[in-house]
Each structure stands twice: as structure tokens, then as C-alpha cells.
Design a protein around this motif. Structure first.
Motif, PDB file in Angstrom:
ATOM      1  N   ALA A  42      39.903  28.454  35.210  1.00 20.98           N
ATOM      2  CA  ALA A  42      41.285  28.599  35.658  1.00 20.98           C
ATOM      3  C   ALA A  42      41.965  29.768  34.954  1.00 20.98           C
ATOM      4  CB  ALA A  42      42.054  27.302  35.408  1.00 20.98           C
ATOM      5  N   ALA A  43      41.768  29.845  33.638  1.00 22.28           N
ATOM      6  CA  ALA A  43      42.391  30.932  32.881  1.00 22.28           C
ATOM      7  C   ALA A  43      41.855  32.284  33.330  1.00 22.28           C
ATOM      8  CB  ALA A  43      42.143  30.727  31.386  1.00 22.28           C
ATOM      9  N   ARG A  44      40.543  32.365  33.561  1.00 23.70           N
ATOM     10  CA  ARG A  44      39.922  33.625  33.979  1.00 23.70           C
ATOM     11  C   ARG A  44      40.413  34.029  35.366  1.00 23.70           C
ATOM     12  NH1 ARG A  44      35.224  35.923  31.770  1.00 23.70           N
ATOM     13  NH2 ARG A  44      34.713  37.843  32.893  1.00 23.70           N
ATOM     14  N   ALA A  45      40.602  33.045  36.249  1.00 21.17           N
ATOM     15  CA  ALA A  45      41.025  33.324  37.623  1.00 21.17           C
ATOM     16  C   ALA A  45      42.528  33.502  37.759  1.00 21.17           C
ATOM     17  CB  ALA A  45      40.552  32.203  38.544  1.00 21.17           C
ATOM     18  N   GLY A  46      43.271  33.116  36.728  1.00 16.37           N
ATOM     19  CA  GLY A  46      44.720  33.234  36.791  1.00 16.37           C
ATOM     20  C   GLY A  46      45.374  32.172  37.654  1.00 16.37           C
ATOM     21  N   VAL A  47      44.786  30.964  37.660  1.00  9.90           N
ATOM     22  CA  VAL A  47      45.353  29.844  38.425  1.00  9.90           C
ATOM     23  C   VAL A  47      45.470  28.640  37.512  1.00  9.90           C
ATOM     24  CG1 VAL A  47      44.304  30.689  40.550  1.00  9.90           C
ATOM     25  CG2 VAL A  47      43.108  28.979  39.188  1.00  9.90           C
ATOM     26  N   GLY A  48      46.190  27.625  37.970  1.00 12.45           N
ATOM     27  CA  GLY A  48      46.279  26.388  37.217  1.00 12.45           C
ATOM     28  C   GLY A  48      45.035  25.542  37.448  1.00 12.45           C
ATOM     29  N   LYS A  49      44.640  24.770  36.449  1.00 14.26           N
ATOM     30  CA  LYS A  49      43.422  23.972  36.614  1.00 14.26           C
ATOM     31  C   LYS A  49      43.577  22.916  37.700  1.00 14.26           C
ATOM     32  CE  LYS A  49      44.312  20.602  32.915  1.00 14.26           C
ATOM     33  NZ  LYS A  49      43.761  20.017  31.655  1.00 14.26           N
ATOM     34  N   GLN A  50      44.826  22.500  37.983  1.00 17.56           N
ATOM     35  CA  GLN A  50      45.037  21.529  39.062  1.00 17.56           C
ATOM     36  C   GLN A  50      44.688  22.133  40.421  1.00 17.56           C
ATOM     37  OE1 GLN A  50      45.500  18.341  38.725  1.00 17.56           O
ATOM     38  NE2 GLN A  50      45.439  18.693  36.502  1.00 17.56           N
ATOM     39  N   THR A  51      44.823  23.440  40.538  1.00 17.52           N
ATOM     40  CA  THR A  51      44.418  24.110  41.778  1.00 17.52           C
ATOM     41  C   THR A  51      42.929  23.939  41.998  1.00 17.52           C
ATOM     42  OG1 THR A  51      46.174  25.766  41.576  1.00 17.52           O
ATOM     43  CG2 THR A  51      44.298  26.339  42.972  1.00 17.52           C
ATOM     44  N   ILE A  52      42.157  24.069  40.929  1.00 13.53           N
ATOM     45  CA  ILE A  52      40.710  23.901  41.037  1.00 13.53           C
ATOM     46  C   ILE A  52      40.363  22.465  41.379  1.00 13.53           C
ATOM     47  CG2 ILE A  52      38.535  24.027  39.768  1.00 13.53           C
ATOM     48  CD1 ILE A  52      39.661  26.340  38.177  1.00 13.53           C
ATOM     49  N   TYR A  53      40.990  21.524  40.689  1.00 12.44           N
ATOM     50  CA  TYR A  53      40.697  20.114  40.959  1.00 12.44           C
ATOM     51  C   TYR A  53      41.131  19.689  42.360  1.00 12.44           C
ATOM     52  CZ  TYR A  53      39.310  19.132  36.143  1.00 12.44           C
ATOM     53  OH  TYR A  53      38.652  19.108  34.943  1.00 12.44           O
ATOM     54  N   ARG A  54      42.081  20.400  42.935  1.00 12.80           N
ATOM     55  CA  ARG A  54      42.517  20.069  44.293  1.00 12.80           C
ATOM     56  C   ARG A  54      41.452  20.453  45.310  1.00 12.80           C
ATOM     57  NH1 ARG A  54      47.083  22.350  43.983  1.00 12.80           N
ATOM     58  NH2 ARG A  54      46.725  24.303  45.104  1.00 12.80           N
ATOM     59  N   TRP A  55      40.635  21.460  44.995  1.00 14.17           N
ATOM     60  CA  TRP A  55      39.629  21.955  45.947  1.00 14.17           C
ATOM     61  C   TRP A  55      38.208  21.530  45.623  1.00 14.17           C
ATOM     62  CZ3 TRP A  55      42.010  27.545  45.737  1.00 14.17           C
ATOM     63  CH2 TRP A  55      43.142  27.582  46.553  1.00 14.17           C
ATOM     64  N   TRP A  56      37.931  21.249  44.355  1.00 15.05           N
ATOM     65  CA  TRP A  56      36.562  20.881  43.952  1.00 15.05           C
ATOM     66  C   TRP A  56      36.589  19.678  43.022  1.00 15.05           C
ATOM     67  CZ3 TRP A  56      38.085  26.131  43.648  1.00 15.05           C
ATOM     68  CH2 TRP A  56      37.461  26.995  44.573  1.00 15.05           C
ATOM     69  N   PRO A  57      35.608  18.786  43.123  1.00 17.80           N
ATOM     70  CA  PRO A  57      35.596  17.586  42.270  1.00 17.80           C
ATOM     71  C   PRO A  57      35.027  17.829  40.878  1.00 17.80           C
ATOM     72  CG  PRO A  57      33.745  17.528  43.786  1.00 17.80           C
ATOM     73  CD  PRO A  57      34.551  18.740  44.162  1.00 17.80           C
TER      74      PRO A  57
END
Length: 213
Positions: A42-57
């Protein structure tokens, strides 16, 4: 002055997904799979980690999609101009009438791909994780490996029809004579994986598959 258009949310999402996938691949290559975390991606991509958890388990799911996306891009960039891709986007093994030459061409490309530092780390990570996680392993086989294996089946069946390979040979077994040695050497890292080795694998395999006088 024309009214300002609202931001395109679908494009923003696509950009975020690509950034996350690129970040996952980069981190696995730099620090390894075990030390790669959702927070780091998330930090490397510049997004919040919740964004990742919303799309991937899971972290593994992120890496899987990132690897498939990278493979698709690489295939599109290196695709030949004349053959047409199948429904899964995979290009067939060339059929020049010389089975040995065609297989050597493809296995040499496989050697280059396995030795590529960009794809080697995520490939090893997914291979290892697929052993621990059967569901991930099945997805890896279905989405990536099986379409490639079918290309060998198609080419070997064409060789059977042309009288180059014995009729009783099972293409599914025969393709393992070609792929397994490369995978074994790549996994163990005991000996170099080279074009010369790929050529030798083809020669040895075809000596057992070819029609006997």
C-alpha cells in the motif's frame, strides 16, 4: 468556459490497481515474499491498505493478479505478427514442419523467462505458496500453466498427424518430458539453466517420441 468534467472513477481504480500490482512485484523482487506485506504494498503504491483489502483477500491474491497481469503484458509485447491468439490470449507454438526446431525455440524462450530477474521472484513465491495453499495453487495452474500446456499438446498432436511422433504417445505425458527437466533445474538452482540445456532436453525427449524405422 466549459464545465470541468468530474474525475473518471473507473480510470482512477484502474490506475490504483496497476500501481498496487507493480508495487507487489517490485517488493517481492527486492525483499522476498515473506517480508512483503499488505502495508508495504500500500505504501509503495500510494494507496490505503483498505483499498487493497477491498479488492483482494490476501497478499498471495495480490501477487497472483499482479503476476498474471505482467505475463499478459509480456505476451502482448512479444507476440508474433502472424499467428492469431486463442481465446485465452496465448499464442501457439510455431509449426514450421521441424518439430525439434519449434520446440527448441519455445524452450529457449522459457529459459529466458525463468532466468528473468523481474519474473523469477514472483514465480518462485507463487510456486511455493501454491504448495501451502491448494486453492491458490489450483488457480495458478488453471490461469497460467494450463493454457501453456495446451499449446504443447496441440503442437505434439500436429506432429503425430504429420508422422513425426508415434501414434501411441500421450501428448500430456510427452510434454512433461520437455518441461519438467527445466523446472527441476530451475527450482534446485544446482546447475545453470541455459539454451544449450534446453536444446539437449528436446533432443533427448524426441529420441524417445519419434517414429522408429
Amino acid at each position: 468556459m466549459s464545465a470541468q468534467r468530474p474525475p473518471d472513477s473507473s480510470r482512477r481504480s484502474d490506475r490504483s490497481r496497476r500501481a498496487i500490482c507493480d508495487a507487489a512485484l517490485a517488493l517481492v523482487g527486492e525483499v522476498g515474499y515473506a517480508k512483503t506485506t499488505i502495508e508495504g504494498i500500500a505504501a509503495r503504491a500510494g494507496v490505503g491498505k483498505q483499498t487493497i483489502y477491498r479488492w483482494w483477500p490476501s497478499k498471495a491474491a495480490v501477487l497472483m493478479e499482479a503476476f498474471l497481469d505482467m505475463s499478459a503484458r509480456q505476451a502482448a509485447e512479444s507476440a508474433p505478427e502472424t499467428p492469431e491468439a486463442g481465446e485465452d490470449g496465448a499464442y501457439g507454438i510455431p509449426d514450421t514442419g521441424d518439430l525439434a526446431a519449434d520446440l527448441k525455440l519455445v524452450l529457449r524462450a522459457t529459459v529466458d523467462e525463468l532466468n528473468d530477474p523481474v519474473s523469477e521472484a514472483p514465480t518462485r513465491a507463487l510456486t511455493a505458496e501454491g504448495i501451502i495453499d491448494p486453492a491458490l495453487g489450483a488457480q495458478f495452474v488453471e490461469a497460467l500453466l494450463e493454457p501453456q500446456l495446451q499449446l504443447y499438446v496441440t503442437r505434439l498432436r500436429a506432429a503425430q498427424e504429420a508422422g513425426e511422433v508415434r501414434e501411441e504417445v500421450d501428448p500430456r505425458v510427452a510434454l512433461e518430458l520437455l518441461i519438467a527437466p527445466l523446472t527441476h533445474r530451475w527450482l534446485l538452482r544446482t546447475l545453470p539453466l541455459t539454451h544449450a540445456y534446453a536444446d539437449a532436453v528436446v533432443d533427448h525427449a524426441l529420441s524417445g517420441l519419434a517414429v522408429r524405422p
